[in-house]
Design a protein around this motif. Structure first.
Motif, PDB file in Angstrom:
ATOM      1  N   ILE A 104       2.570 -10.306 -31.046  1.00  0.00           N
ATOM      2  CA  ILE A 104       3.134  -8.999 -30.471  1.00  0.00           C
ATOM      3  C   ILE A 104       4.193  -9.705 -29.789  1.00  0.00           C
ATOM      4  O   ILE A 104       4.305 -10.256 -28.490  1.00  0.00           O
ATOM      5  CB  ILE A 104       2.066  -8.609 -29.340  1.00  0.00           C
ATOM      6  N   ALA A 105       5.311  -8.896 -30.305  1.00  0.00           N
ATOM      7  CA  ALA A 105       6.473  -8.339 -29.606  1.00  0.00           C
ATOM      8  C   ALA A 105       6.640  -7.804 -28.551  1.00  0.00           C
ATOM      9  O   ALA A 105       6.810  -6.043 -28.750  1.00  0.00           O
ATOM     10  CB  ALA A 105       7.640  -8.188 -31.026  1.00  0.00           C
ATOM     11  N   PHE A 157       3.924 -15.296 -29.071  1.00  0.00           N
ATOM     12  CA  PHE A 157       4.077 -14.708 -27.961  1.00  0.00           C
ATOM     13  C   PHE A 157       4.488 -14.960 -27.162  1.00  0.00           C
ATOM     14  O   PHE A 157       3.938 -16.361 -26.550  1.00  0.00           O
ATOM     15  CB  PHE A 157       2.920 -14.054 -27.640  1.00  0.00           C
ATOM     16  N   THR A 158       5.492 -15.067 -25.863  1.00  0.00           N
ATOM     17  CA  THR A 158       6.676 -15.432 -25.165  1.00  0.00           C
ATOM     18  C   THR A 158       5.479 -15.554 -24.113  1.00  0.00           C
ATOM     19  O   THR A 158       6.452 -16.056 -22.724  1.00  0.00           O
ATOM     20  CB  THR A 158       8.419 -15.012 -25.695  1.00  0.00           C
ATOM     21  N   GLY A 159       5.468 -14.102 -23.888  1.00  0.00           N
ATOM     22  CA  GLY A 159       4.613 -13.951 -22.106  1.00  0.00           C
ATOM     23  C   GLY A 159       5.976 -13.405 -21.067  1.00  0.00           C
ATOM     24  O   GLY A 159       5.804 -13.248 -20.387  1.00  0.00           O
ATOM     25  N   THR A 160       7.034 -13.026 -21.946  1.00  0.00           N
ATOM     26  CA  THR A 160       8.097 -12.439 -21.368  1.00  0.00           C
ATOM     27  C   THR A 160       8.395 -11.429 -21.627  1.00  0.00           C
ATOM     28  O   THR A 160       7.901 -10.539 -23.064  1.00  0.00           O
ATOM     29  CB  THR A 160       9.337 -13.602 -21.866  1.00  0.00           C
ATOM     30  N   ALA A 184      -3.080 -10.619 -26.434  1.00  0.00           N
ATOM     31  CA  ALA A 184      -1.640 -11.215 -27.679  1.00  0.00           C
ATOM     32  C   ALA A 184      -2.359 -12.277 -28.465  1.00  0.00           C
ATOM     33  O   ALA A 184      -2.184 -12.141 -29.366  1.00  0.00           O
ATOM     34  CB  ALA A 184      -0.639 -11.360 -26.601  1.00  0.00           C
ATOM     35  N   GLU A 185      -2.785 -13.286 -28.179  1.00  0.00           N
ATOM     36  CA  GLU A 185      -3.662 -14.658 -29.165  1.00  0.00           C
ATOM     37  C   GLU A 185      -4.502 -14.013 -29.530  1.00  0.00           C
ATOM     38  O   GLU A 185      -4.355 -14.459 -31.062  1.00  0.00           O
ATOM     39  CB  GLU A 185      -3.501 -15.673 -27.443  1.00  0.00           C
ATOM     40  N   ARG A 186      -5.531 -13.271 -28.963  1.00  0.00           N
ATOM     41  CA  ARG A 186      -6.763 -13.159 -30.269  1.00  0.00           C
ATOM     42  C   ARG A 186      -6.025 -11.813 -30.544  1.00  0.00           C
ATOM     43  O   ARG A 186      -6.902 -11.651 -31.600  1.00  0.00           O
ATOM     44  CB  ARG A 186      -7.549 -12.114 -29.303  1.00  0.00           C
ATOM     45  N   TRP A 187      -5.320 -11.068 -30.643  1.00  0.00           N
ATOM     46  CA  TRP A 187      -4.402  -9.713 -31.729  1.00  0.00           C
ATOM     47  C   TRP A 187      -3.127 -10.950 -33.223  1.00  0.00           C
ATOM     48  O   TRP A 187      -3.814 -10.945 -33.966  1.00  0.00           O
ATOM     49  CB  TRP A 187      -3.873  -8.931 -30.237  1.00  0.00           C
ATOM     50  N   HIS A 188      -3.098 -11.700 -32.271  1.00  0.00           N
ATOM     51  CA  HIS A 188      -2.400 -12.354 -33.452  1.00  0.00           C
ATOM     52  C   HIS A 188      -3.258 -12.957 -34.475  1.00  0.00           C
ATOM     53  O   HIS A 188      -3.081 -13.497 -35.803  1.00  0.00           O
ATOM     54  CB  HIS A 188      -1.642 -13.550 -33.114  1.00  0.00           C
ATOM     55  N   LYS A 189      -4.265 -13.708 -33.955  1.00  0.00           N
ATOM     56  CA  LYS A 189      -5.165 -14.393 -34.842  1.00  0.00           C
ATOM     57  C   LYS A 189      -6.111 -13.484 -36.040  1.00  0.00           C
ATOM     58  O   LYS A 189      -6.250 -14.281 -36.593  1.00  0.00           O
ATOM     59  CB  LYS A 189      -6.224 -14.907 -34.036  1.00  0.00           C
ATOM     60  N   MET A 190      -6.432 -12.086 -34.825  1.00  0.00           N
ATOM     61  CA  MET A 190      -6.873 -11.542 -35.614  1.00  0.00           C
ATOM     62  C   MET A 190      -5.970 -10.526 -36.739  1.00  0.00           C
ATOM     63  O   MET A 190      -6.717 -10.434 -37.710  1.00  0.00           O
ATOM     64  CB  MET A 190      -7.836 -10.159 -34.445  1.00  0.00           C
ATOM     65  N   THR A 191      -4.974 -10.504 -35.944  1.00  0.00           N
ATOM     66  CA  THR A 191      -4.190  -9.398 -37.435  1.00  0.00           C
ATOM     67  C   THR A 191      -3.057 -10.350 -38.099  1.00  0.00           C
ATOM     68  O   THR A 191      -2.478  -9.912 -39.409  1.00  0.00           O
ATOM     69  CB  THR A 191      -3.362  -8.304 -36.975  1.00  0.00           C
ATOM     70  N   GLY A 192      -2.956 -11.422 -38.114  1.00  0.00           N
ATOM     71  CA  GLY A 192      -1.475 -12.403 -38.431  1.00  0.00           C
ATOM     72  C   GLY A 192      -0.404 -11.730 -38.057  1.00  0.00           C
ATOM     73  O   GLY A 192       0.679 -12.380 -38.490  1.00  0.00           O
TER      74      GLY A 192
END
Length: 566
Positions: free
Chosen positions: A367-368, A390-393, A356-364
């Motif tokens: 992930i919900a 990302f909440t992890g929940t 999730a963290e990599r996705w956020h960094k790559m796409t801006g």
């Protein structure tokens, strides 16, 4: 509308999650406006008539065409002598014929049985016989499987379509490539079958008869993966799906709080439409919002998927952890302009924080994560779609949904305590097809569905899954949850994918074994164990490491731990 739970002290009794709802989001969905999915389809196809509803291999199908073509399928089925409630099976990937057929079946007053095209003859035979399907629609690529099973079923009519049937002149070229060049159609023989093109031609002279469909009628028999035994058909009514459609519609609007909502949204449909996740979150939610769904027939072809993502300005991307991970490891994916990506919705399996963290960094785009099952149509909980991290929940119960955490005796547990996640709401199934005993085991006296997933709810109403009951590893009397081990391992840059299971151990009862797919070819067993030792208490650490080139996955891309067990 769900009723308040009485005489309980668990988290559902006072609906603590409502305080965490996005501004303006109601606690309940409004009364359903339609009696059936077919009625809803006609309304939205008229409302969005000239918009493309689905695009497959560059060919667009407008909402007006979707209404007309599905009416043809429905009329033809009625001409075959079926009676209301009869089951019709659909064994297709994401091609235009899929939604046309599915909506046609529903409009004609019949029940859809979604079938995984990659089933073996044994699995197909079980599902056709268990459901009592009278008709089967299948893509020719899988007709050889049908040939091996059909004689031992009660199916009367088989309709065979080709990849290019609805692609116009381009379809002729597509069929040649699929059949002759790529050789994706094994030899098959089904005497008396109906070619899809012939069905559509004959249906042009037929009229769809008026079949009164009630909200309580079964729209889908959605078969579970059979992970807890023999595969069972969850009976999803028109009301179940219409409710979840409305719930998703309300929740989807929160993705555009504080930002401009696109006039016409584009959904990427990479998950198969025969799976409940894509059926509701892509097809039905797309219908409600007038969105265009880009159909991906083969999501395993990552380069082709990336090319489609670059071509269409996608706003909404429902996916799952393994798909996100695979995309990010494609160099061309990293070059895509993601400025239009408003929502990435993760489901089907746990989304790992490193992914999730990599996705956020790559796409801006964060992930919900959401959560649901075939039995809940499927969405039951979701994170706020306007979240910035990302909440992890798996989020909070969506409108009209109650979640209660219960112990083995069925008692509600306080906030923060770990127990079984139980769900009640208008999207919860009517039961399992012809299995009252299984239904009784799955449902509580007060109407909650026992998910078999273990988790807890925090003070904000957010739910965290710790694992499936059946996947839990017992090491010297201590519970070890595979998700935790896997998430820790995935923080190693040298690991591409991993899966943890329990194996018998004479000293501790069970021990943790970790299967690893390397990203870095030089990664060693010692390095993995050292990393886990730094992050996990002793009994949780993998005692055994096995490197593999790939891990077994379902057709949706979910890692199958059960296939790794000895």
């Amino acid at each position: 509308m769900a009723a308040t739970v009485q005489d309980r002290t668990g988290p559902s009794s006072d609906r603590i999650w409502l305080a965490s709802y996005p501004p303006g989001t109601p606690a309940e969905i409004p009364p359903l406006a339609y009696e059936s999915i077919g009625d809803a389809l006609v309304h939205y196809c008229q409302k969005y008539a000239d918009r493309p509803a689905f695009i497959s291999m560059g060919k667009a199908l407008s909402f007006r065409e979707l209404e007309a073509q599905s009416a043809r399928i429905g009329a033809w089925l009625q001409s075959r002598g079926l009676v209301k409630g009869d089951r019709v099976a659909v064994m297709m990937p994401n091609i235009l014929q899929n939604p046309v057929t599915v909506y046609g079946i529903l409009r004609a007053g019949f029940t859809v049985v979604n079938v995984n095209p990659l089933y073996t003859p044994r699995e197909l035979e079980h599902q056709l016989n268990d459901s009592g399907a009278k008709v089967l629609f299948v893509l020719e690529n899988f007709a050889h499987t049908v040939q091996q099973a059909i004689g031992r079923t009660g199916v009367k009519d088989v309709v065979v379509c080709s990849m290019g049937d609805m692609l116009g002149l381009k379809g002729l070229v597509v069929n040649v490539i699929v059949r002759k060049v790529k050789k994706l159609v094994p030899a098959w023989s089904l005497p008396g079958h109906h070619p899809f093109s012939s069905v559509m031609a004959k249906a042009a002279g037929l009229t769809l008869g008026d079949k009164t469909v009630a909200r309580t009628d079964i729209a889908f028999l959605q078969y579970t993966g059979g992970t807890t035994g023999v595969s069972k058909g969850a009976m999803l009514t028109h009301a179940n799906l219409l409710s979840n459609m409305e719930q998703m519609g309300l929740w989807l609007e929160t993705a555009f709080l504080g930002r401009q909502r696109p006039e016409r949204m584009v959904f990427l449909c990479a998950l198969p439409l025969y799976h409940i996740f894509a059926l509701t979150v892509n097809s039905l939610a797309g219908l409600l919002t007038g969105a265009t769904n880009i159909l991906i027939a083969n999501p395993r072809d990552i380069p082709a998927l990336v090319k489609d993502m670059a071509t269409y300005r996608v706003n909404v991307f429902p996916g799952l952890n393994t798909l996100f991970n695979a995309l990010m490891n494609n160099p061309d994916f990293q070059k895509i302009d993601f400025s239009n990506l408003a929502l990435t919705f993760g489901g089907g399996m746990s989304v790992q924080r490193p992914v999730a963290e990599r996705w956020h960094k790559m796409t801006g785009c964060p992930i919900a994560e959401g959560y649901g099952l075939s039995e809940t149509s499927p969405v039951a909980t979701a994170n706020r779609l306007d979240a910035t991290e990302f909440t992890g929940t798996i989020g909070m119960p969506i409108p009209s949904t109650y979640v209660d955490i219960r112990d083995d005796d069925g008692r509600s547990l306080p906030v923060g305590d770990v127990g079984e996640i139980c769900i009640r709401g208008p999207q919860v199934m009517a039961g399992y097809w012809q299995r009252p005993d299984e239904t009784a085991r799955a449902m509580t006296a007060d109407g909650f569905f026992r998910t078999g997933d273990i988790g807890f709810m925090d003070e904000r109403g957010l739910v965290k899954i710790v694992d499936r009951k059946k996947d839990m590893i017992l090491v010297s009397g201590f519970n070890v949850f595979p998700n935790e081990v896997e998430e820790v391992a995935m923080t190693m840059p040298g690991i591409l994918e991993c899966a943890a299971i329990g194996i018998p151990d004479e000293h501790s009862g069970e021990a943790v074994k970790l299967f690893v797919v390397r990203r870095d070819a030089d990664l060693t067993e010692a390095a993995v164990k050292a990393h886990c030792a730094d992050n996990l208490t002793n009994y949780k650490r993998p005692r055994y490491i096995e490197f593999r080139n790939e891990l077994p996955k379902s057709n949706v891309g979910k890692i199958l731990r059960r296939e790794l067990r000895p």
